[in-house]
Design an enzyme around this catalytic site. Structure first.
Site, PDB file in Angstrom:
ATOM      1  CD  GLU A  97      -2.664  -1.292   2.536  1.00 26.48           C
ATOM      2  OE1 GLU A  97      -2.716  -0.312   3.309  1.00 26.48           O
ATOM      3  OE2 GLU A  97      -3.243  -2.362   2.749  1.00 26.48           O
ATOM      4  CB  CYS A 110       2.350   7.170   3.680  1.00 28.73           C
ATOM      5  SG  CYS A 110       2.605   5.926   4.942  1.00 28.73           S
ATOM      6  CB  CYS A 117       5.702  -5.895   9.391  1.00 29.84           C
ATOM      7  SG  CYS A 117       6.953  -5.199  10.503  1.00 29.84           S
ATOM      8  CB  CYS A 121       3.265  -3.749  16.727  1.00 29.74           C
ATOM      9  SG  CYS A 121       5.026  -3.391  16.540  1.00 29.74           S
ATOM     10  CB  CYS A 124       0.537  -2.961  13.727  1.00 27.00           C
ATOM     11  SG  CYS A 124       0.981  -2.730  11.987  1.00 27.00           S
ATOM     12  CB  CYS A 346      -1.299   0.810   7.628  1.00 24.24           C
ATOM     13  SG  CYS A 346       0.094   0.372   6.611  1.00 24.24           S
TER      14      CYS A 346
HETATM   15  N1  SAH Z   1       7.279  -0.227  11.112  1.00 25.55           N
HETATM   16  C1  SAH Z   1       7.426   1.174  11.278  1.00 25.55           C
HETATM   17  C2  SAH Z   1       6.712   1.993  10.227  1.00 25.55           C
HETATM   18  C3  SAH Z   1       5.357   1.515   9.799  1.00 25.55           C
HETATM   19  S1  SAH Z   1       4.083   1.644  10.977  1.00 25.55           S
HETATM   20  C4  SAH Z   1       6.989   1.581  12.659  1.00 25.55           C
HETATM   21  O1  SAH Z   1       6.434   0.756  13.393  1.00 25.55           O
HETATM   22  O2  SAH Z   1       7.232   2.731  13.027  1.00 25.55           O
HETATM   23  C5  SAH Z   1       3.709   3.375  10.924  1.00 25.55           C
HETATM   24  C6  SAH Z   1       3.009   3.898  12.169  1.00 25.55           C
HETATM   25  O3  SAH Z   1       1.632   3.463  12.189  1.00 25.55           O
HETATM   26  C7  SAH Z   1       3.626   3.419  13.444  1.00 25.55           C
HETATM   27  O4  SAH Z   1       3.762   4.450  14.384  1.00 25.55           O
HETATM   28  C8  SAH Z   1       2.623   2.410  13.908  1.00 25.55           C
HETATM   29  O5  SAH Z   1       2.773   2.193  15.261  1.00 25.55           O
HETATM   30  C9  SAH Z   1       1.318   3.034  13.503  1.00 25.55           C
HETATM   31  N2  SAH Z   1       0.189   2.111  13.479  1.00 25.55           N
HETATM   32  C10 SAH Z   1       0.185   0.815  13.112  1.00 25.55           C
HETATM   33  N3  SAH Z   1      -1.051   0.283  13.224  1.00 25.55           N
HETATM   34  C11 SAH Z   1      -1.865   1.258  13.658  1.00 25.55           C
HETATM   35  C12 SAH Z   1      -3.274   1.334  13.956  1.00 25.55           C
HETATM   36  N4  SAH Z   1      -4.067   0.283  13.811  1.00 25.55           N
HETATM   37  N5  SAH Z   1      -3.755   2.532  14.370  1.00 25.55           N
HETATM   38  C13 SAH Z   1      -2.959   3.609  14.481  1.00 25.55           C
HETATM   39  N6  SAH Z   1      -1.637   3.600  14.220  1.00 25.55           N
HETATM   40  C14 SAH Z   1      -1.084   2.441  13.817  1.00 25.55           C
HETATM   41 FE1  SF4 Z   2       5.709  -3.705  11.804  1.00 21.56          FE
HETATM   42 FE2  SF4 Z   2       3.327  -2.650  12.273  1.00 21.56          FE
HETATM   43 FE3  SF4 Z   2       5.057  -2.939  14.284  1.00 21.56          FE
HETATM   44 FE4  SF4 Z   2       5.525  -1.084  12.386  1.00 21.56          FE
HETATM   45  S1  SF4 Z   2       3.818  -1.113  13.842  1.00 21.56           S
HETATM   46  S2  SF4 Z   2       7.010  -2.573  13.252  1.00 21.56           S
HETATM   47  S3  SF4 Z   2       4.673  -2.164  10.592  1.00 21.56           S
HETATM   48  S4  SF4 Z   2       4.098  -4.633  13.091  1.00 21.56           S
END
Ligand code: SAH
Ligand code: SF4
Length: 370
Positions: A97, A110, A117, A121, A124, A346
């Site tokens: 995306e 973006c 990934c 997390c 996420c 995302c």
């Molecule tokens: N992996 C990197 C970059 C991609 S994630 C990282 O973790 O920083 C980009 C941002 O989106 C991160 O701050 C992540 O914590 C946030 N994010 C992921 N899932 C989310 C969700 N469901 N709602 C809000 N923010 C989210």
């Molecule tokens: Fe990976 Fe999502 Fe964690 Fe970013 S927030 S490191 S994309 S699992």
């Protein structure tokens, strides 16, 4: 393969010095590399036949050896507010995306760095996807090239350009694909090409310390840290890489990131999860933890996805949290949702597409069964 039995080289994955070597290997002079670079990165051409200052025989030679690729578009969603989200299909059928977010005085893309990934997390959606691979340099640059095609932003570097900023905040952990991300960013920084300066590029990371240090020394882009918790017990749950690189180590590393100042601050991203990390005590611990580091705090209302174990914080809790942070002297914008009508969490677009194709395969199979 081309009709000479050679593989095509994709020029969108080459640095200028690699392009120069490839051109010289064809017995062409150095200045041809400069012309080709400018056509690709300044003017957005994909067809050698359009390179008007290159003679026809040389154009044909280039066509036989090289390609200038673009990802193809699986889906394009356009929001009422101008935000565009693309699900892009790569040459092996994998999808990622990319989002373009226009604002009054800037336009931000973006960019994804991986398919899926490897980190997990818990809030996420991308982290729930099992199949993961690193994007190539051409695929990282390709997202930017394609967005510029789509929004009509060629030639690059013109006045009032529409794409001014890059955030590495899409799918994947950019520091797990550091070499390709760094090479791609150096390509788009080139003054003879897209010319987006390092001050307009922000890399978001969950905190991979060794590459974070390299990133500061070698690339010098702005930093965003996915913090989300202010004690190790909670951060181990939310951002499991914390078990390897804990909060103290992370904050110490960020403190030493080169060239931080009030005009060049670190962004701390903090996703607001109802009843999990949104108390007043959390807010106070946060400002204490980052004290002395030139910082912005970005409060992100949690974006729910099907089956996600969390709820978005209530707005008065978010406001209370923001007020504490602001009182301590930090700008604390609450990320206003953009492209509300199209922007699923995302990674969700890709998952939906994978599921849809699996359903299609199943129904095809059922159709054929006796
Ligand atoms: N992996 C990197 C970059 C991609 S994630 C990282 O973790 O920083 C980009 C941002 O989106 C991160 O701050 C992540 O914590 C946030 N994010 C992921 N899932 C989310 C969700 N469901 N709602 C809000 N923010 C989210
Ligand atoms: Fe990976 Fe999502 Fe964690 Fe970013 S927030 S490191 S994309 S699992």
């Amino acid at each position: 393969m081309n009709n000479l039995g050679l593989n095509f080289t994709d020029l969108t994955g080459l640095s200028f010095s690699e392009l120069k070597d490839a051109v010289v290997r064809l017995n062409l002079p150095y200045f041809r590399a400069k012309q080709i670079w400018s056509w690709i990165w300044r003017h957005g051409l994909t067809d050698f036949q359009d390179m008007s200052n290159i003679s026809k025989p040389i154009r044909s030679l280039l066509t036989k050896r090289f390609i200038i690729s673009r990802p193809s578009i699986s889906r394009r969603l356009k929001s009422k507010d101008g935000t565009i989200k693309w699900l892009l299909r790569l040459s092996d059928g994998q999808e990622v995306e990319t989002v373009y977010i226009p604002e009054k005085d800037r336009g931000t893309i973006c960019v994804s760095s991986q398919v899926g990934c490897t980190l997990t997390c818990s809030f996420c959606h991308t982290g729930t996807q099992r199949l993961v691979r690193n994007l190539t340099v051409a695929e990282i640059c390709g997202q930017i090239l394609l967005a510029m095609d789509e929004i009509g932003d060629w030639p690059a570097g013109k006045l009032n350009r529409r794409l001014t900023n890059i955030v590495l905040m899409g799918m994947g952990e950019p520091l797990f694909n550091y070499d390709n991300v760094a090479k791609a960013m150096k390509i788009v920084m080139s003054g003879e090409g897209i010319a987006i300066s390092k001050r307009r590029i922000t890399l978001s990371t969950s905190g991979v310390i060794p590459e974070l240090i390299r990133c500061g020394e070698e690339l010098g882009v702005n930093l965003a840290i996915s913090l989300h918790a202010v004690n190790d017990t909670l951060r181990n749950q939310l951002v499991p890489i914390n078990k390897k690189y804990n909060l103290k180590a992370l904050v110490d590393t960020v403190r030493n990131y080169p060239n931080l100042s009030n005009s060049r601050r670190v962004t701390w991203e903090y996703v607001m999860l109802d009843g999990v990390n949104d108390s007043q005590e959390d807010a106070k611990a946060l400002v204490k933890m980052i004290s002395g580091i030139p910082s912005k705090i970005n409060l992100i209302p949690f974006n729910p996805w099907p089956g996600s174990p969390y709820k978005t914080s209530r707005s008065n809790n978010i406001n209370r949290f923001a007020a504490i942070v602001l009182k301590a002297g930090y700008a604390s914008p609450i990320r206003t949702p953009r492209g509300d009508d199209i922007l699923a969490a995302c990674g969700q677009l890709r998952s939906d597409s994978v599921k849809k194709r699996a359903r299609e395969r199943e129904s095809k199979y059922e159709g054929k069964s006796p």
